[in-house]
Design an enzyme around this catalytic site. Structure first.
Site, short mmCIF file in Angstrom:
data_model
loop_
_atom_site.label_atom_id
_atom_site.label_comp_id
_atom_site.label_asym_id
_atom_site.label_seq_id
_atom_site.Cartn_x
_atom_site.Cartn_y
_atom_site.Cartn_z
N HIS A 57 0.81 -1.22 0.00
CA HIS A 57 0.00 0.00 0.00
C HIS A 57 0.85 1.27 0.00
O HIS A 57 0.34 2.35 -0.29
CB HIS A 57 -0.99 0.00 1.17
CG HIS A 57 -0.40 0.23 2.52
ND1 HIS A 57 -0.13 -0.79 3.42
CD2 HIS A 57 -0.02 1.37 3.16
CE1 HIS A 57 0.37 -0.28 4.53
NE2 HIS A 57 0.46 1.04 4.40
N ASP A 87 0.24 -7.72 1.38
CA ASP A 87 0.59 -6.30 1.47
C ASP A 87 2.11 -6.11 1.54
O ASP A 87 2.62 -5.29 2.31
CB ASP A 87 -0.07 -5.63 2.67
CG ASP A 87 -0.10 -4.10 2.55
OD1 ASP A 87 0.27 -3.58 1.48
OD2 ASP A 87 -0.46 -3.43 3.53
N SER A 159 4.60 2.62 7.92
CA SER A 159 4.29 1.44 7.13
C SER A 159 5.49 1.01 6.29
O SER A 159 6.10 1.83 5.60
CB SER A 159 3.10 1.71 6.20
OG SER A 159 1.91 1.84 6.92
#
Length: 303
Positions: A57, A87, A159
């Site tokens: 992402h 992911d 992230s």
């Protein structure tokens, strides 16, 4: 005595990068201008050849990508491959003198261990936060069913960054938080390092991540050190090999089974047609059978 984790940070920090992305949004009206939206995330160098792991992402739909190393140098970046289900994305830069992060043995990680999150939250620059491993197995909304939970502060921008232990070794890749406010509330999640290794290796060698079907659902065994087969699908690979409900799976291929989710994790990266030995205990007696993995049934692949 003063407790400091400076040595762990010194070992790991040069391996954590900032991922800059840009996406050109399409015009909604014929005369309206295109909009360039910039994004920011983190990543981790996993070898000296310039391969970097981050979250999918972080780079999703990016038209431009660049990676800033810990020393501030900027490098154009290409995507080697992505795996949307986990992911995870694998990036590549051309640079010399890179310092890949050391990896921990996930089986040595325990609840209560000190954990440090390294990344670039909210674009303020490389930052380290401290917490503990809050839980080892936390089911996610995707096939990664054994997230590591931590209370080390994780915020937007973290992230793809590193969750490390007190030796500076990678425990997992920070991926998500559970929050009502959008900021850190002490519940963060990381993809375990062994799962990251499996996906990154598949993306590097094949450009994709194969997923095969075993046909067995598992639950924690009574002592929590193996996987209890609770449902064996009729005519599935496990059924054909002789696995039955109630069997306690202790080894899958070359990997000892410590958690119920270990069984499913092993079939990630495995091709259909692969033969895998499974060791199990039935009524106190050990046995080993050879299982031929099959393609994931259409109805399951569509979930």
């Amino acid at each position: 005595m003063i407790v400091s984790y400076r040595d762990a940070v010194a070992r790991a920090a040069p391996s954590v990068v900032t991922v800059h992305s840009a996406q050109m949004l399409k015009r909604r009206l014929p005369l309206s201008p295109a909009v360039l939206v910039k994004g920011l995330g983190s990543g981790v160098i996993i070898d000296r050849d310039g391969y970097i792991v981050t979250n999918y992402h972080v780079v999703q739909d990016a038209s431009e990508l660049a990676v800033a190393l810990a020393d501030g140098t900027l490098h154009l970046t290409r995507i080697v491959g992505v795996d949307t289900e986990s992911d995870i994305a694998l990036l590549k830069i051309d640079a010399e003198g890179l310092r890949p992060i050391a990896l921990t043995d996930i089986n040595e990680v325990s609840v209560g261990d000190v954990a440090l999150a390294v990344g670039n939250p909210l674009g303020v620059g490389q930052t380290v936060t401290q917490g503990i491993i809050s839980a080892i197995v936390r089911k996610g909304a995707n096939p990664v069913e054994n997230f590591i939970q931590t209370d080390a502060a994780i915020n937007p921008g973290n992230s793809g960054g590193a969750l490390i232990d007190t030796a500076g070794r990678l425990v997992g890749i920070n991926v998500a938080i559970l929050s009502h406010s959008g900021g850190s509330e002490g519940i963060g999640f990381a993809i375990p390092v062994d799962y990251v290794q499996t996906v990154a290796s598949a993306l590097r060698t094949k450009g994709r991540v194969a997923r095969a079907w075993l046909g067995v659902s598992t639950a924690p065994a009574q002592r929590g050190e193996a996987a209890l087969a609770v449902l064996v699908e009729p005519d599935g690979p496990a059924d054909h090999a002789g696995i039955a409900p109630g069997d306690v799976i202790v080894r899958f291929g070359e990997k000892p089974v410590s958690y119920a989710t270990d069984v499913r994790s092993v079939v990630v990266g495995a091709e259909a047609g692969t033969h895998v030995p499974i060791e199990f205990v039935r009524k106190g007696a050990r046995a080993t059978v050879d299982v031929t993995l099959l393609p994931v049934p259409t109805q399951q692949a569509a979930r």
